[in-house]
Design an enzyme around this catalytic site. Sequence first.
Site, PDB file in Angstrom:
ATOM      1  N   ARG A 122      -1.768  -8.587   0.483  1.00 22.79           N
ATOM      2  CA  ARG A 122      -1.318  -8.438   1.874  1.00 22.79           C
ATOM      3  C   ARG A 122      -2.475  -8.699   2.819  1.00 22.79           C
ATOM      4  O   ARG A 122      -2.940  -7.828   3.536  1.00 22.79           O
ATOM      5  CB  ARG A 122      -0.692  -7.071   2.038  1.00 22.79           C
ATOM      6  CG  ARG A 122       0.681  -7.132   1.393  1.00 22.79           C
ATOM      7  CD  ARG A 122       1.423  -5.888   1.429  1.00 22.79           C
ATOM      8  NE  ARG A 122       2.833  -6.185   1.617  1.00 22.79           N
ATOM      9  CZ  ARG A 122       3.771  -5.274   1.628  1.00 22.79           C
ATOM     10  NH1 ARG A 122       3.464  -4.011   1.497  1.00 22.79           N
ATOM     11  NH2 ARG A 122       5.023  -5.619   1.799  1.00 22.79           N
ATOM     12  N   GLN A 127       0.403 -13.605   4.740  1.00 23.01           N
ATOM     13  CA  GLN A 127       1.529 -12.902   5.376  1.00 23.01           C
ATOM     14  C   GLN A 127       2.813 -13.714   5.320  1.00 23.01           C
ATOM     15  O   GLN A 127       3.892 -13.177   5.093  1.00 23.01           O
ATOM     16  CB  GLN A 127       1.195 -12.599   6.830  1.00 23.01           C
ATOM     17  CG  GLN A 127       0.670 -11.198   7.005  1.00 23.01           C
ATOM     18  CD  GLN A 127       0.380 -10.855   8.451  1.00 23.01           C
ATOM     19  OE1 GLN A 127       0.684 -11.609   9.361  1.00 23.01           O
ATOM     20  NE2 GLN A 127      -0.230  -9.707   8.652  1.00 23.01           N
ATOM     21  N   ASP A 130       4.757 -13.291   2.105  1.00 26.13           N
ATOM     22  CA  ASP A 130       4.967 -11.903   1.683  1.00 26.13           C
ATOM     23  C   ASP A 130       6.465 -11.617   1.483  1.00 26.13           C
ATOM     24  O   ASP A 130       7.169 -11.250   2.427  1.00 26.13           O
ATOM     25  CB  ASP A 130       4.356 -10.989   2.760  1.00 26.13           C
ATOM     26  CG  ASP A 130       4.388  -9.521   2.389  1.00 26.13           C
ATOM     27  OD1 ASP A 130       5.111  -9.152   1.443  1.00 26.13           O
ATOM     28  OD2 ASP A 130       3.693  -8.751   3.064  1.00 26.13           O
ATOM     29  N   SER A 133       7.716  -7.999   2.261  1.00 30.30           N
ATOM     30  CA  SER A 133       7.985  -7.716   3.678  1.00 30.30           C
ATOM     31  C   SER A 133       9.253  -8.399   4.155  1.00 30.30           C
ATOM     32  O   SER A 133      10.075  -7.781   4.829  1.00 30.30           O
ATOM     33  CB  SER A 133       6.804  -8.166   4.549  1.00 30.30           C
ATOM     34  OG  SER A 133       5.710  -7.347   4.317  1.00 30.30           O
ATOM     35  N   TYR A 230      -1.103   1.021   0.620  1.00 27.31           N
ATOM     36  CA  TYR A 230       0.051   1.682   0.008  1.00 27.31           C
ATOM     37  C   TYR A 230      -0.175   3.188  -0.080  1.00 27.31           C
ATOM     38  O   TYR A 230      -1.282   3.687   0.071  1.00 27.31           O
ATOM     39  CB  TYR A 230       0.284   1.123  -1.401  1.00 27.31           C
ATOM     40  CG  TYR A 230       0.752  -0.302  -1.411  1.00 27.31           C
ATOM     41  CD1 TYR A 230       2.048  -0.633  -1.037  1.00 27.31           C
ATOM     42  CD2 TYR A 230      -0.110  -1.329  -1.785  1.00 27.31           C
ATOM     43  CE1 TYR A 230       2.477  -1.953  -1.044  1.00 27.31           C
ATOM     44  CE2 TYR A 230       0.313  -2.651  -1.790  1.00 27.31           C
ATOM     45  CZ  TYR A 230       1.606  -2.960  -1.423  1.00 27.31           C
ATOM     46  OH  TYR A 230       2.035  -4.257  -1.428  1.00 27.31           O
TER      47      TYR A 230
HETATM   48  P1  NAD Z   1       6.289   0.537   0.042  1.00 24.78           P
HETATM   49  O1  NAD Z   1       7.525  -0.270  -0.047  1.00 24.78           O
HETATM   50  O2  NAD Z   1       5.346   0.554  -1.103  1.00 24.78           O
HETATM   51  O3  NAD Z   1       6.681   2.076   0.362  1.00 24.78           O
HETATM   52  C1  NAD Z   1       7.533   2.390   1.448  1.00 24.78           C
HETATM   53  C2  NAD Z   1       6.965   3.549   2.213  1.00 24.78           C
HETATM   54  O4  NAD Z   1       7.129   4.755   1.462  1.00 24.78           O
HETATM   55  C3  NAD Z   1       5.472   3.456   2.519  1.00 24.78           C
HETATM   56  O5  NAD Z   1       5.268   3.544   3.908  1.00 24.78           O
HETATM   57  C4  NAD Z   1       4.879   4.653   1.768  1.00 24.78           C
HETATM   58  O6  NAD Z   1       3.759   5.211   2.432  1.00 24.78           O
HETATM   59  C5  NAD Z   1       6.053   5.599   1.751  1.00 24.78           C
HETATM   60  N1  NAD Z   1       5.938   6.704   0.791  1.00 24.78           N
HETATM   61  C6  NAD Z   1       5.471   6.676  -0.475  1.00 24.78           C
HETATM   62  N2  NAD Z   1       5.504   7.909  -1.020  1.00 24.78           N
HETATM   63  C7  NAD Z   1       6.036   8.743  -0.085  1.00 24.78           C
HETATM   64  C8  NAD Z   1       6.335  10.141  -0.054  1.00 24.78           C
HETATM   65  N3  NAD Z   1       6.091  10.923  -1.093  1.00 24.78           N
HETATM   66  N4  NAD Z   1       6.869  10.641   1.075  1.00 24.78           N
HETATM   67  C9  NAD Z   1       7.119   9.848   2.159  1.00 24.78           C
HETATM   68  N5  NAD Z   1       6.855   8.541   2.177  1.00 24.78           N
HETATM   69  C10 NAD Z   1       6.318   7.974   1.072  1.00 24.78           C
HETATM   70  O7  NAD Z   1       5.466   0.156   1.349  1.00 24.78           O
HETATM   71  P2  NAD Z   1       5.561  -1.159   2.243  1.00 24.78           P
HETATM   72  O8  NAD Z   1       6.753  -1.094   3.089  1.00 24.78           O
HETATM   73  O9  NAD Z   1       5.392  -2.324   1.357  1.00 24.78           O
HETATM   74  O10 NAD Z   1       4.296  -0.985   3.181  1.00 24.78           O
HETATM   75  C11 NAD Z   1       3.046  -0.509   2.708  1.00 24.78           C
HETATM   76  C12 NAD Z   1       1.977  -0.768   3.750  1.00 24.78           C
HETATM   77  O11 NAD Z   1       1.615  -2.138   3.770  1.00 24.78           O
HETATM   78  C13 NAD Z   1       2.331  -0.413   5.161  1.00 24.78           C
HETATM   79  O12 NAD Z   1       1.186   0.135   5.741  1.00 24.78           O
HETATM   80  C14 NAD Z   1       2.616  -1.748   5.785  1.00 24.78           C
HETATM   81  O13 NAD Z   1       2.468  -1.717   7.184  1.00 24.78           O
HETATM   82  C15 NAD Z   1       1.582  -2.570   5.116  1.00 24.78           C
HETATM   83  N6  NAD Z   1       1.866  -4.003   5.146  1.00 24.78           N
HETATM   84  C16 NAD Z   1       0.860  -4.867   5.399  1.00 24.78           C
HETATM   85  C17 NAD Z   1       1.106  -6.220   5.413  1.00 24.78           C
HETATM   86  C18 NAD Z   1       0.025  -7.215   5.699  1.00 24.78           C
HETATM   87  O14 NAD Z   1      -1.034  -6.834   6.135  1.00 24.78           O
HETATM   88  N7  NAD Z   1       0.245  -8.470   5.414  1.00 24.78           N
HETATM   89  C19 NAD Z   1       2.366  -6.701   5.150  1.00 24.78           C
HETATM   90  C20 NAD Z   1       3.374  -5.780   4.877  1.00 24.78           C
HETATM   91  C21 NAD Z   1       3.104  -4.438   4.866  1.00 24.78           C
END
Ligand code: NAD
Length: 380
Positions: A122, A127, A130, A133, A230
Site C-alpha cells: 500500500r 494505489q 490496490d 481498496s 493494519y
Molecule cells: P482491513 O480490511 O485489514 O480491516 C478493516 C478494519 O478493521 C481496519 O480499519 C482495522 O483497524 C479494523 N479492525 C481490526 N481489528 C479490529 C478490532 N478488534 N476492533 C475494531 N476494529 C478492528 O483494513 P483496510 O480497510 O484494508 O485498511 C487498513 C489501513 O490501510 C487503513 O489505515 C487504510 O486507510 C490504509 N490504506 C492505505 C492505502 C494506501 O496507502 N495505499 C490504501 C488502502 C488502505
Amino acid sequence: MGIAVPAEVESGEPRVGATPDTVKKLLALGATVRVASGAGLASGITDEDYAAAGASVVASNAEALAGAAIVLKVRRPRADELSAYPHGALVLAIMDPYGQHEALAALAQAGVSAFAMELMPRITRAQVMDVLSSQANLAGYRAVIDASAEFGRAFPMMMTAAGTVPAAKVFVMGAGVAGLQAIATARRLGAVVTATDVRPAAKEQVASLGAKFVAVEDEEFKQAETAAGYAKPMSAEYQTKQAALVAEHIKKQDIVITTALIPGRPAPRLVSAEMVDSLKPGSVLVDLAVERGGNVEGARPGEVVVTPGGVKIIGHLNVPGRLAASASSLYARNLFAFVETLVDKKEKTLAPNWEDELVKATLLTKDGAVVHPSFQPQPA
Ligand code: NAD
C-alpha cells in the site's frame, strides 16, 4: 503478447478481469486480447462490447488461454482449471493464499507465475493497483444498501404531517476502507452514525465523515497500528474492555455493520450472541467479515439469519460481486495498472522486472516453485 480473459468458473463470482475500457488500453500496449465468450455477461458486458473494443471473443476458456502470456482472472484458478494454463504464463488474480498450501503447490506445478493482487504493497505508486481498496470500498457501500433493504424503517429523519420518523442509528465496527465508505453512505442516507476501530488513525477519519468515534482509547490502542497500516490482534484484556463498551453502545443501535479484519488471521469476534439479543426486533447486522470467520456470532456465510428475537444478521458472500459491473470496472483497472508495469512500452514486449518491489510482494509461484517467503511449504 497474448492476454487471456477467461470466464470465472467459481459459482457466485460475477466479476471479470477486463472490461472494454481496459481491453483498449491493453491493445495500446501492444497486446492481443482473447476473451472467453460470456466472461463479462454477469458484469453487464457482452461479447459484442469486447469485440468492439478490439478483443477476439473465443468459444471457451481453453481457447482464450491457449498461448497466453498473461491471464487476467478474478479468483485463483482451481487445480482442475490449470491444465489449460500455458507453462510460464503470468496469472493475475485475487489468490486468497493464506492457509492454501495445496492450491499454491498446484499453481507452482502448473509452472505459472501467480501474482496475488491482494498482497500489493500500500504505497503511493501502487494505489491504482490496490484491489483490496477498490473492492472493499464498494462492499462498504453495498453493506449499507443491503441493510436498508432488510430494515423495516427509513434511514433519514422525516418530518411529515402524520408525524416524525426518527433517523436510524448506524454503528460501523472497523473503520478501514470498507467501514469508512459504509459511514459515508449511511450519512448520505441520513442516519446518525457512530463507528469504532482499534487504530488511532481511524478516529480522525471517522470524525471527518461526520460520525462519532467510540472506542477504548488506552495505551494498547495507541500502539495498535502496524507499520503497514493494519490492525494488530488485540490482547484479551483489551478485548474484554472493548466488549463491555460495545455491549453498552450496541443495544441502542438499529443497524450494525462490521468490517473488522486482521491480515492473514481469522476475523476478530466483536459481537457476541448476547449483544445480538440485546438489539431491538427489526434491527439489522451486516457482517462483511463473514467469509473470514465473521465478526458477529451467529452470522452464516451466504445467509440472512433471523434470530428468535427478530434481529436479522446478513452474511452475504462476495459483497463486491453484488455490484458486479462497478466492481469489475475498478478491478480491471487495478489489473491493467499492474500489467503496465510488467511491459516494456518501447519494445511492446512482456518484460517483468523480477526485482521490482511490487512483483516481489505479490509473486507467489514461479518456475515450478512457491517463491513467496510468507507462503513457503511447511516441513512435514
Ligand atoms: P482491513 O480490511 O485489514 O480491516 C478493516 C478494519 O478493521 C481496519 O480499519 C482495522 O483497524 C479494523 N479492525 C481490526 N481489528 C479490529 C478490532 N478488534 N476492533 C475494531 N476494529 C478492528 O483494513 P483496510 O480497510 O484494508 O485498511 C487498513 C489501513 O490501510 C487503513 O489505515 C487504510 O486507510 C490504509 N490504506 C492505505 C492505502 C494506501 O496507502 N495505499 C490504501 C488502502 C488502505
